[in-house]
Design a protein around this motif. Sequence first.
Motif, PDB file in Angstrom:
ATOM      1  N   GLU A  19      -1.900 -33.556 -20.847  1.00  0.00           N
ATOM      2  CA  GLU A  19      -2.180 -32.852 -22.095  1.00  0.00           C
ATOM      3  C   GLU A  19      -0.943 -32.081 -22.574  1.00  0.00           C
ATOM      4  N   ALA A  20      -0.245 -31.431 -21.647  1.00  0.00           N
ATOM      5  CA  ALA A  20       0.972 -30.692 -22.004  1.00  0.00           C
ATOM      6  C   ALA A  20       2.038 -31.656 -22.524  1.00  0.00           C
ATOM      7  N   LEU A  21       2.234 -32.770 -21.846  1.00  0.00           N
ATOM      8  CA  LEU A  21       3.227 -33.753 -22.282  1.00  0.00           C
ATOM      9  C   LEU A  21       2.892 -34.312 -23.663  1.00  0.00           C
ATOM     10  N   SER A  22       1.622 -34.553 -23.914  1.00  0.00           N
ATOM     11  CA  SER A  22       1.202 -35.058 -25.223  1.00  0.00           C
ATOM     12  C   SER A  22       1.504 -34.033 -26.318  1.00  0.00           C
ATOM     13  N   ALA A  23       1.208 -32.771 -26.058  1.00  0.00           N
ATOM     14  CA  ALA A  23       1.478 -31.718 -27.046  1.00  0.00           C
ATOM     15  C   ALA A  23       2.975 -31.586 -27.301  1.00  0.00           C
ATOM     16  N   ILE A  24       3.768 -31.640 -26.240  1.00  0.00           N
ATOM     17  CA  ILE A  24       5.224 -31.517 -26.379  1.00  0.00           C
ATOM     18  C   ILE A  24       5.783 -32.698 -27.172  1.00  0.00           C
ATOM     19  N   ARG A  25       5.289 -33.899 -26.909  1.00  0.00           N
ATOM     20  CA  ARG A  25       5.751 -35.094 -27.636  1.00  0.00           C
ATOM     21  C   ARG A  25       5.499 -34.988 -29.140  1.00  0.00           C
ATOM     22  N   GLN A  26       4.434 -34.306 -29.525  1.00  0.00           N
ATOM     23  CA  GLN A  26       4.066 -34.207 -30.937  1.00  0.00           C
ATOM     24  C   GLN A  26       4.879 -33.162 -31.694  1.00  0.00           C
ATOM     25  N   GLU A  27       5.590 -32.302 -30.987  1.00  0.00           N
ATOM     26  CA  GLU A  27       6.381 -31.240 -31.623  1.00  0.00           C
ATOM     27  C   GLU A  27       7.725 -31.811 -32.052  1.00  0.00           C
ATOM     28  N   THR A  28       7.952 -31.885 -33.356  1.00  0.00           N
ATOM     29  CA  THR A  28       9.146 -32.544 -33.893  1.00  0.00           C
ATOM     30  C   THR A  28      10.442 -31.779 -33.629  1.00  0.00           C
ATOM     31  N   ARG A  29      10.356 -30.506 -33.279  1.00  0.00           N
ATOM     32  CA  ARG A  29      11.568 -29.722 -33.001  1.00  0.00           C
ATOM     33  C   ARG A  29      12.032 -29.866 -31.559  1.00  0.00           C
ATOM     34  N   ILE A  30      11.332 -30.703 -30.782  1.00  0.00           N
ATOM     35  CA  ILE A  30      11.647 -30.885 -29.367  1.00  0.00           C
ATOM     36  C   ILE A  30      12.102 -32.315 -29.110  1.00  0.00           C
TER      37      ILE A  30
END
Length: 76
Positions: A19-30
Amino acid sequence: MPVSGLVISLCDGPEPRAEALSAIRQETRITMGDLVANRLAIVLDTASSEEDRQLWGWLGSLSGVSFVEVAFVGFE
């Protein structure tokens, strides 16, 4: 514009980690590096130091994230 290099330590539980990896992947500034032994190198590219700090806080609040380490902060 700050650019920050962080290392995210993820928990051992497969579901919170996913879940954390999915959220991080969706953040365009990362920009994500490779996940190695539950540690993930990432780069943040934000418009301001305040936005940078808010993104660090968001990362630390994710349920699958156990620790956020700052490796580098550069201001252009």
